[in-house]
Design an enzyme around this catalytic site. Structure first.
Site, PDB file in Angstrom:
ATOM      1  N   ASP A 159       0.665  -1.277  -0.142  1.00  0.00           N
ATOM      2  CA  ASP A 159      -0.040   0.106   0.153  1.00  0.00           C
ATOM      3  C   ASP A 159       0.826   1.265  -0.034  1.00  0.00           C
ATOM      4  O   ASP A 159       1.813   1.235   0.593  1.00  0.00           O
ATOM      5  CB  ASP A 159      -0.996   0.011   0.962  1.00  0.00           C
ATOM      6  CG  ASP A 159      -1.852   1.013   1.366  1.00  0.00           C
ATOM      7  OD1 ASP A 159      -2.789   1.063   0.366  1.00  0.00           O
ATOM      8  OD2 ASP A 159      -1.692   1.937   2.078  1.00  0.00           O
ATOM      9  N   GLU A 204       1.656  -0.504  -5.239  1.00  0.00           N
ATOM     10  CA  GLU A 204       0.561   0.723  -5.499  1.00  0.00           C
ATOM     11  C   GLU A 204       1.409   2.063  -5.684  1.00  0.00           C
ATOM     12  O   GLU A 204       2.138   2.634  -4.568  1.00  0.00           O
ATOM     13  CB  GLU A 204      -0.425   0.822  -4.182  1.00  0.00           C
ATOM     14  CG  GLU A 204      -1.345   2.234  -4.436  1.00  0.00           C
ATOM     15  CD  GLU A 204      -2.420   2.376  -3.402  1.00  0.00           C
ATOM     16  OE1 GLU A 204      -3.604   2.650  -3.633  1.00  0.00           O
ATOM     17  OE2 GLU A 204      -1.835   2.279  -2.251  1.00  0.00           O
TER      18      GLU A 204
END
Length: 666
Positions: A323, A359
């Protein structure tokens, strides 16, 4: 560095924690219920800023926490307070979930001891590492992103006590669903223990996504009441079904939030080291959550690596999704694709062959880094998401962009002569509109989040066919079904890895909420009883076709040249008449149709016919002697003598013509 955390031996437990600026550190030992502090023992310096103590007589199951003392000066990044019980950063299990309480964020000398409000770490001997198993997932496969809590909460076939847990993923009904979809790997949204943001409890809300961790190894007891063994057994059951497991991990921030946030672990041990600070002493906020983990610090780097090794060795996971991954590559606040942590992950003997997905954006300076992670990292491709949405929304001049996305996004990932795409293609993800909501709501509807609809993205590139949210009109419902089919078909026709978010295959809705992180309720719980079974069958058929035709999942960039001895180009781009797309066609803002003709094994070709216009259109495919065109999926009864419907994607496969006994084509 010496082993950190709680190491259980037959004689007792060794506790060790790192801090470069605490003056004194203790381990607090609690009773079997974690309610009463039995002892508070001071740790001793051992060198390299490690503080440790061996306590004889303690055994497996001991509940404990750390305390630290030193300067209290938040303006300088110092939050020492011995009244704050701190979770061991290397804790592998906690006895209950985190719950926000005001005293956790109280200033020194203004709040009571926080032990009653804190979970206790549980000392456990780790199981024997599993033998390293080969990857089940390979680039080009189908990743199925799911929220463990919401995925089975309403599943009628799952025992009620098991719903919403990691163990439920091993249930035969779930595995059969995943196999029917042709899932290569499930990607589990965060399953480590997290805490609600402080503004949620007063609103009666809780964090349903888990992107607010406290420490990195301990699983959330709500999702894994059986602890590490539950994850280990579930991964094994999925592996038996030839389905890999990817963990979505959050190393970019923790739930300790901004200066006003709670002191739970890293902040109370050594905030200056564990978090990045700006020159004036304020916490850096490259994540939008109030703090940024200092991934360029050697101790943090080793903690991240230890966490990844932990899940590979002890649970045999196939890989990880990171993330806000630019944080992992920030050195002194500046992103560097050769950052020590990124290089260490990719080069670690335990991790080097695992799936690594970035990401590639955060909200810090120069935080958008799509395409800038090196091999072997795959990357979430929001350019793919946005261009595909724009094309099907009907925006002008998008046919060239669509072709680029279908072909693997060489404009993003083909730099420096790279031969393969690292793109993870997706149309919808956990963050944003669901697939069904994309074609139902033109605007977000986030009032349930308690922020007056101010949160979440405003530009969703979504549309509605009729009255927003209306479902009773048959024609509107038909149009929305068709648009979902077109978006799904585009996804499954795209080269590179593809990702589908759980429930999008059967029309899940969040009622237009594009930021449903705080909705641990029917807004995010999958409605298995009300699913659109026709859409689900269509998705399964698309997946079967993709698996049957390797030209679709191949990650090599297309060249327009023959890819084998058959002299058939690996791709041809055609108009609906079968003629090559010329420069005028590519630049025509009104063009919404194209054919992607892929070279296919057996000297045949695969035609992907895209009609983005609302009008039906007759498509003509180039014929070859001895070959004939047939529908590539059982769900599409195609007759090329008739116009193809508007806003549709149709697949045709070129096969050698069947021969009669007389040797003539039938």
């Amino acid at each position: 560095m010496t082993q950190l955390g709680a190491t259980v031996t037959p004689e007792g437990i060794r506790f060790a924690v790192w801090s470069s600026s605490a003056r004194r550190l203790w381990v607090s030992i609690f009773d079997g219920n974690g309610a009463r502090e039995l002892d508070r023992l001071e740790l001793k310096p051992e060198g390299e800023d490690v503080h440790a103590l061996f306590v004889s007589g303690l055994a497996d199951g001991t509940r404990y926490g750390f305390r630290a003392d030193g300067d209290y000066a938040p303006e300088r990044g110092l939050w020492f307070d011995p009244d704050k019980l701190l979770t061991d950063p290397y804790a592998v299990e906690i006895d209950r979930p985190y719950q926000f309480h005001w005293r956790l964020a109280a200033k020194r000398n203004e709040g009571a001891d926080t032990a009653p409000s804190m979970p206790k770490a549980i000392a456990r001997p780790l199981p024997k590492p599993l033998a390293v198993k080969p990857l089940l997932f390979q680039p080009g496969g189908l990743i199925y992103e799911l929220n463990v809590g919401s995925f089975t909460k309403l599943h009628p076939d799952i025992p009620e006590a098991q719903r919403g847990t990691i163990a439920a993923l091993a249930h035969p009904a779930v595995i059969e669903h995943l196999k029917r979809l042709g899932v290569s790997a499930v990607e589990l949204m965060p399953i480590t223990a997290s805490i609600d943001e402080r503004h949620l409890p007063p609103l009666g809300l809780s964090n349903a996504w888990g992107y607010n961790p406290v420490t990195f190894m301990a699983l959330d007891p709500r999702l894994a009441p059986g602890g590490l063994k539950e994850l280990r057994d579930t991964v094994a059951a999925l592996r038996e079904a030839r389905i890999g497991t990817i963990l979505d991990l959050v190393f970019n921030h923790t739930g300790e939030s901004d200066r006003l946030g709670p002191t739970l672990s890293l902040r109370g041990l050594d905030a200056q080291a564990y978090y990045r600070h700006l020159p004036e002493g304020r916490l850096a906020n490259d994540t939008g959550t109030g703090n940024t983990v200092a991934c360029d610090h050697p101790v943090v780097r080793e903690m991240v690596l230890d966490t990844l090794r932990h899940f590979v060795r002890l649970a045999s996971v196939d890989g990880f999704r990171f993330d806000l991954a630019p944080v992992l590559g920030r050195v002194d606040g500046v992103f560097d694709p050769d950052a020590p942590l990124l290089q260490a992950i990719a080069g670690d003997p335990v991790l080097a062959d695992r799936v690594l997905i970035a990401e590639p954006w955060d909200i810090g300076p120069n935080g958008y880094q799509l395409g800038n992670f090196w091999q072997p990292y795959l990357e979430w491709n929001d350019r793919y998401r946005d261009d595909v949405r724009r094309f099907w929304r009907g925006d002008a001049g998008m046919v060239g962009a669509l072709a680029t996305r279908l072909a693997g996004s060489s404009d993003v990932f083909g730099t420096a002569g790279q031969p393969v795409s690292r793109s993870v293609n997706f149309v919808a993800a956990h963050d944003g509109m669901t697939l069904a909501d994309l074609v139902t709501y033109e605007r977000k509807h986030n009032t349930a989040n308690g922020e007056q609809n101010r949160d979440g993205h405003n530009d969703n590139l979504s549309w509605n066919n009729g009255v927003e949210g209306e479902t009773d009109d048959a024609e509107i419902a038909k149009a929305r079904f068709g648009d979902q089919c077109a978006l799904l078909a585009t996804l499954f026709a795209s080269r590179g890895t593809i990702m589908l978010t759980a429930g999008d295959e059967f029309g899940r809705t969040q009622q237009g909420n594009n930021n449903a992180y705080a909705q641990d309720n029917a807004i995010t719980w999958l409605d298995w009883a009300g699913r659109d079974e026709a859409l689900e069958r269509y998705t399964s058929a698309l997946s079967a076709m993709r698996r049957a035709f390797p030209a679709l999942s191949d990650t090599h960039f297309l060249t327009g040249k023959p890819s084998n001895a058959s002299a058939i180009p690996d791709v041809e781009w055609l108009t609906e008449t079968g003629a090559p797309l010329g420069e005028a066609d590519w630049n025509d803002p009104g063009r919404h149709r194209l054919v992607m003709m892929l070279g296919h094994s057996g000297d045949g070709r695969l035609a992907v016919m895209v009609n983005g216009d609302r009008r039906q259109c007759l498509f003509t495919l180039p014929a070859r002697e001895g070959f004939e065109w047939r529908p590539a999926t059982a769900t599409q009864a195609v007759d090329l003598a008739r116009p193809l419907p508007g806003r549709s994607v149709t697949f045709m496969i070129e096969r050698r013509a069947m021969q009669t006994r007389a040797g003539k084509a039938s």
